[in-house]
Motif scaffolding. Structure first.
Motif, PDB file in Angstrom:
ATOM      1  N   PHE A 181       0.863  -1.175   0.000  1.00 35.84           N
ATOM      2  CA  PHE A 181       0.000   0.000   0.000  1.00 35.84           C
ATOM      3  C   PHE A 181       0.904   1.230   0.000  1.00 35.84           C
ATOM      4  O   PHE A 181       1.723   1.393   0.911  1.00 35.84           O
ATOM      5  CB  PHE A 181      -0.910   0.003   1.228  1.00 35.84           C
ATOM      6  N   ILE A 182       0.753   2.068  -1.004  1.00 37.68           N
ATOM      7  CA  ILE A 182       1.646   3.205  -1.188  1.00 37.68           C
ATOM      8  C   ILE A 182       0.825   4.485  -1.237  1.00 37.68           C
ATOM      9  O   ILE A 182      -0.148   4.585  -1.997  1.00 37.68           O
ATOM     10  CB  ILE A 182       2.468   3.053  -2.486  1.00 37.68           C
ATOM     11  N   ALA A 183       1.204   5.440  -0.415  1.00 36.31           N
ATOM     12  CA  ALA A 183       0.493   6.716  -0.383  1.00 36.31           C
ATOM     13  C   ALA A 183       0.835   7.520  -1.622  1.00 36.31           C
ATOM     14  O   ALA A 183       1.994   7.816  -1.890  1.00 36.31           O
ATOM     15  CB  ALA A 183       0.866   7.496   0.876  1.00 36.31           C
ATOM     16  N   GLY A 184      -0.188   7.865  -2.394  1.00 38.38           N
ATOM     17  CA  GLY A 184      -0.008   8.730  -3.552  1.00 38.38           C
ATOM     18  C   GLY A 184      -0.416  10.146  -3.182  1.00 38.38           C
ATOM     19  O   GLY A 184      -1.363  10.356  -2.424  1.00 38.38           O
ATOM     20  N   LEU A 185       0.300  11.118  -3.691  1.00 34.27           N
ATOM     21  CA  LEU A 185       0.038  12.506  -3.332  1.00 34.27           C
ATOM     22  C   LEU A 185       0.181  13.382  -4.569  1.00 34.27           C
ATOM     23  O   LEU A 185       1.142  13.248  -5.320  1.00 34.27           O
ATOM     24  CB  LEU A 185       1.019  12.969  -2.254  1.00 34.27           C
ATOM     25  N   GLU A 186      -0.801  14.253  -4.780  1.00 34.31           N
ATOM     26  CA  GLU A 186      -0.685  15.289  -5.795  1.00 34.31           C
ATOM     27  C   GLU A 186      -1.003  16.630  -5.148  1.00 34.31           C
ATOM     28  O   GLU A 186      -1.995  16.761  -4.424  1.00 34.31           O
ATOM     29  CB  GLU A 186      -1.628  15.050  -6.975  1.00 34.31           C
ATOM     30  N   TYR A 218      -4.372  -0.460   4.340  1.00 35.42           N
ATOM     31  CA  TYR A 218      -5.193   0.522   3.656  1.00 35.42           C
ATOM     32  C   TYR A 218      -5.620   1.613   4.631  1.00 35.42           C
ATOM     33  O   TYR A 218      -6.376   1.368   5.569  1.00 35.42           O
ATOM     34  CB  TYR A 218      -6.431  -0.124   3.033  1.00 35.42           C
ATOM     35  N   GLU A 219      -5.109   2.793   4.424  1.00 36.19           N
ATOM     36  CA  GLU A 219      -5.484   3.962   5.195  1.00 36.19           C
ATOM     37  C   GLU A 219      -5.124   5.186   4.369  1.00 36.19           C
ATOM     38  O   GLU A 219      -4.346   5.101   3.435  1.00 36.19           O
ATOM     39  CB  GLU A 219      -4.748   4.015   6.536  1.00 36.19           C
ATOM     40  N   GLU A 220      -5.728   6.312   4.685  1.00 34.22           N
ATOM     41  CA  GLU A 220      -5.419   7.540   3.965  1.00 34.22           C
ATOM     42  C   GLU A 220      -5.007   8.612   4.970  1.00 34.22           C
ATOM     43  O   GLU A 220      -5.783   9.505   5.310  1.00 34.22           O
ATOM     44  CB  GLU A 220      -6.622   7.998   3.144  1.00 34.22           C
ATOM     45  N   PRO A 221      -3.770   8.533   5.460  1.00 32.15           N
ATOM     46  CA  PRO A 221      -3.310   9.550   6.401  1.00 32.15           C
ATOM     47  C   PRO A 221      -3.168  10.890   5.710  1.00 32.15           C
ATOM     48  O   PRO A 221      -2.949  10.946   4.496  1.00 32.15           O
ATOM     49  CB  PRO A 221      -1.950   9.013   6.853  1.00 32.15           C
ATOM     50  N   PRO A 222      -3.294  11.981   6.434  1.00 33.31           N
ATOM     51  CA  PRO A 222      -3.085  13.286   5.806  1.00 33.31           C
ATOM     52  C   PRO A 222      -1.639  13.414   5.327  1.00 33.31           C
ATOM     53  O   PRO A 222      -0.736  12.752   5.855  1.00 33.31           O
ATOM     54  CB  PRO A 222      -3.392  14.277   6.936  1.00 33.31           C
ATOM     55  N   PRO A 223      -1.411  14.229   4.319  1.00 35.77           N
ATOM     56  CA  PRO A 223      -0.037  14.401   3.819  1.00 35.77           C
ATOM     57  C   PRO A 223       0.907  14.864   4.921  1.00 35.77           C
ATOM     58  O   PRO A 223       0.593  15.782   5.681  1.00 35.77           O
ATOM     59  CB  PRO A 223      -0.187  15.470   2.741  1.00 35.77           C
ATOM     60  N   ALA A 224       2.041  14.193   5.033  1.00 39.56           N
ATOM     61  CA  ALA A 224       3.050  14.582   6.018  1.00 39.56           C
ATOM     62  C   ALA A 224       3.885  15.739   5.470  1.00 39.56           C
ATOM     63  O   ALA A 224       4.009  15.918   4.252  1.00 39.56           O
ATOM     64  CB  ALA A 224       3.957  13.396   6.339  1.00 39.56           C
ATOM     65  N   GLY A 247      -4.026  23.344  -3.429  1.00 37.01           N
ATOM     66  CA  GLY A 247      -4.822  22.260  -2.846  1.00 37.01           C
ATOM     67  C   GLY A 247      -4.043  20.964  -2.850  1.00 37.01           C
ATOM     68  O   GLY A 247      -2.880  20.911  -3.280  1.00 37.01           O
ATOM     69  N   VAL A 248      -4.680  19.880  -2.385  1.00 38.28           N
ATOM     70  CA  VAL A 248      -3.995  18.601  -2.250  1.00 38.28           C
ATOM     71  C   VAL A 248      -4.963  17.454  -2.513  1.00 38.28           C
ATOM     72  O   VAL A 248      -6.161  17.554  -2.224  1.00 38.28           O
ATOM     73  CB  VAL A 248      -3.363  18.472  -0.839  1.00 38.28           C
ATOM     74  N   TRP A 249      -4.436  16.383  -3.098  1.00 41.04           N
ATOM     75  CA  TRP A 249      -5.178  15.134  -3.280  1.00 41.04           C
ATOM     76  C   TRP A 249      -4.361  14.009  -2.658  1.00 41.04           C
ATOM     77  O   TRP A 249      -3.147  13.938  -2.838  1.00 41.04           O
ATOM     78  CB  TRP A 249      -5.403  14.829  -4.763  1.00 41.04           C
ATOM     79  N   ARG A 250      -5.042  13.136  -1.954  1.00 41.42           N
ATOM     80  CA  ARG A 250      -4.384  11.968  -1.352  1.00 41.42           C
ATOM     81  C   ARG A 250      -5.130  10.697  -1.763  1.00 41.42           C
ATOM     82  O   ARG A 250      -6.365  10.673  -1.771  1.00 41.42           O
ATOM     83  CB  ARG A 250      -4.381  12.097   0.176  1.00 41.42           C
ATOM     84  N   GLY A 251      -4.398   9.675  -2.133  1.00 43.11           N
ATOM     85  CA  GLY A 251      -4.973   8.377  -2.442  1.00 43.11           C
ATOM     86  C   GLY A 251      -4.013   7.279  -2.048  1.00 43.11           C
ATOM     87  O   GLY A 251      -2.862   7.542  -1.680  1.00 43.11           O
ATOM     88  N   VAL A 252      -4.484   6.030  -2.103  1.00 48.55           N
ATOM     89  CA  VAL A 252      -3.653   4.877  -1.760  1.00 48.55           C
ATOM     90  C   VAL A 252      -3.520   3.995  -2.987  1.00 48.55           C
ATOM     91  O   VAL A 252      -4.526   3.503  -3.525  1.00 48.55           O
ATOM     92  CB  VAL A 252      -4.251   4.074  -0.591  1.00 48.55           C
ATOM     93  N   ARG A 253      -2.305   3.806  -3.436  1.00 47.06           N
ATOM     94  CA  ARG A 253      -2.036   2.927  -4.570  1.00 47.06           C
ATOM     95  C   ARG A 253      -1.718   1.528  -4.073  1.00 47.06           C
ATOM     96  O   ARG A 253      -1.086   1.359  -3.032  1.00 47.06           O
ATOM     97  CB  ARG A 253      -0.879   3.479  -5.406  1.00 47.06           C
ATOM     98  N   PHE A 254      -2.140   0.537  -4.838  1.00 48.96           N
ATOM     99  CA  PHE A 254      -1.941  -0.867  -4.501  1.00 48.96           C
ATOM    100  C   PHE A 254      -0.932  -1.442  -5.484  1.00 48.96           C
ATOM    101  O   PHE A 254      -1.072  -1.259  -6.697  1.00 48.96           O
ATOM    102  CB  PHE A 254      -3.276  -1.602  -4.595  1.00 48.96           C
TER     103      PHE A 254
END
Length: 292
Positions: A181-186, A218-224, A247-254
């Motif tokens: 599970f990898i945190a994706g950030l835009e 699987y979790e969506e922590p806020p951007p660090a 702004g910011v978008w956060r998702g979890v990549r599998f």
């Protein structure tokens, strides 16, 4: 497949699910499509479809063929913004030439780097929403699965002959699938780029994106703070300055070692990580062709 009828059940409406739905339709195969929502990580504001990955410039196997399949599929439903520039120092270009030979990729050297005219970016949401509007089925979540029986959150029980799981990180455990599970950030920026730039991070449209942070599940922590700084440092290396963030978008990549694998009673097409928009159309087409 209403009630307990058989047939093909497709689960998931992200990029892999949409690609599979279109491939099934083109093959003339009937199916029931079940999805909780239109994608998860696939709802990223900007998707870069790029066969040259990461800081080291790894070439995705079959990247040229995958790029062509992706361009043909997405171009039916959404505007494509063509062209990608990747910085490459002069002294490294001979080695790059050797690596690119036989890759099937169209490229040229332009200014400070490698230019891929066939790479592109798009806004995925219109694509995903239009495919669902055209082909979609049942809005619900799979909460239990055993070969031959699928239980939906709303209480409905289905008994498909074949299950195609194309969901993402959230539903993978229901189907016994393990992976990273990898945190994706835009970061959404106050400036716009029509032509994409990529090295360690990417800049395209109004987005600055990348992913590197492994999650325990699987979790969506806020951007660090460190993630945001990492992205902005990458942008600065490409632009010479730090862009302003709106702004910011956060998702979890599998991510799985093999995105295509058998599961009891069917197949899973999931776990592409950040290469999903590149590879899903080609792999979906091959899977459906193998079904006959």
């Amino acid at each position: 497949m209403a009630g307990s009828a058989g047939g093909i059940l497709l689960v998931g409406a992200g990029v892999a699910g949409a690609a599979l739905a279109l491939a099934l339709k083109e093959r003339g195969l009937s199916f029931l499509w079940v999805a909780e929502g239109v994608g998860e990580a696939s709802r990223v504001p900007v998707a870069l479809v790029n066969p040259v990955r990461g800081k080291r410039g790894v070439l995705v196997p079959e990247g040229g063929e995958a790029l062509e399949a992706a361009r043909e599929l997405y171009g039916r439903y959404a505007p494509l913004h063509m062209g990608l520039l990747r910085p490459v120092p002069e002294g490294e270009r001979e080695a790059w030439e050797r690596r690119l030979a036989g890759s099937g990729l169209r490229y040229l050297w332009r200014g400070e780097g490698l230019y891929l005219p066939g790479a592109f970016w798009l806004e995925p949401r219109p694509f995903l929403e239009r495919v669902w509007a055209e082909l979609g089925g049942v809005r619900d979540r799979v909460v239990a699965y055993a070969p031959g029986e699928v239980v939906l959150e709303g209480g409905r029980r289905l008994r498909p002959e074949l299950v195609l799981y194309a969901g993402g990180a959230r539903g993978a455990g229901v189907f016994g699938l393990e992976g990273r599970f990898i945190a994706g950030l835009e970061l959404l920026l106050l400036e716009y780029r029509e032509e994409a730039l990529s090295y360690r991070v990417f800049l395209a449209g109004v987005a600055l994106g990348g992913s590197y942070l492994d999650l325990p599940g699987y979790e969506e922590p806020p951007p660090a703070e460190g993630e945001v700084a990492w992205l902005l440092e990458g942008a600065e290396s490409l632009l010479g300055y730090r862009p302003r963030v709106a702004g910011v978008w956060r998702g979890v990549r599998f991510r799985r070692a093999s995105p295509l694998s058998p599961i009891p009673g069917g197949y899973a097409l999931t776990g592409f990580g950040s290469t999903g928009f590149l590879l899903a159309p080609l792999w979906a087409r091959r899977l459906v062709q193998a079904l006959g």
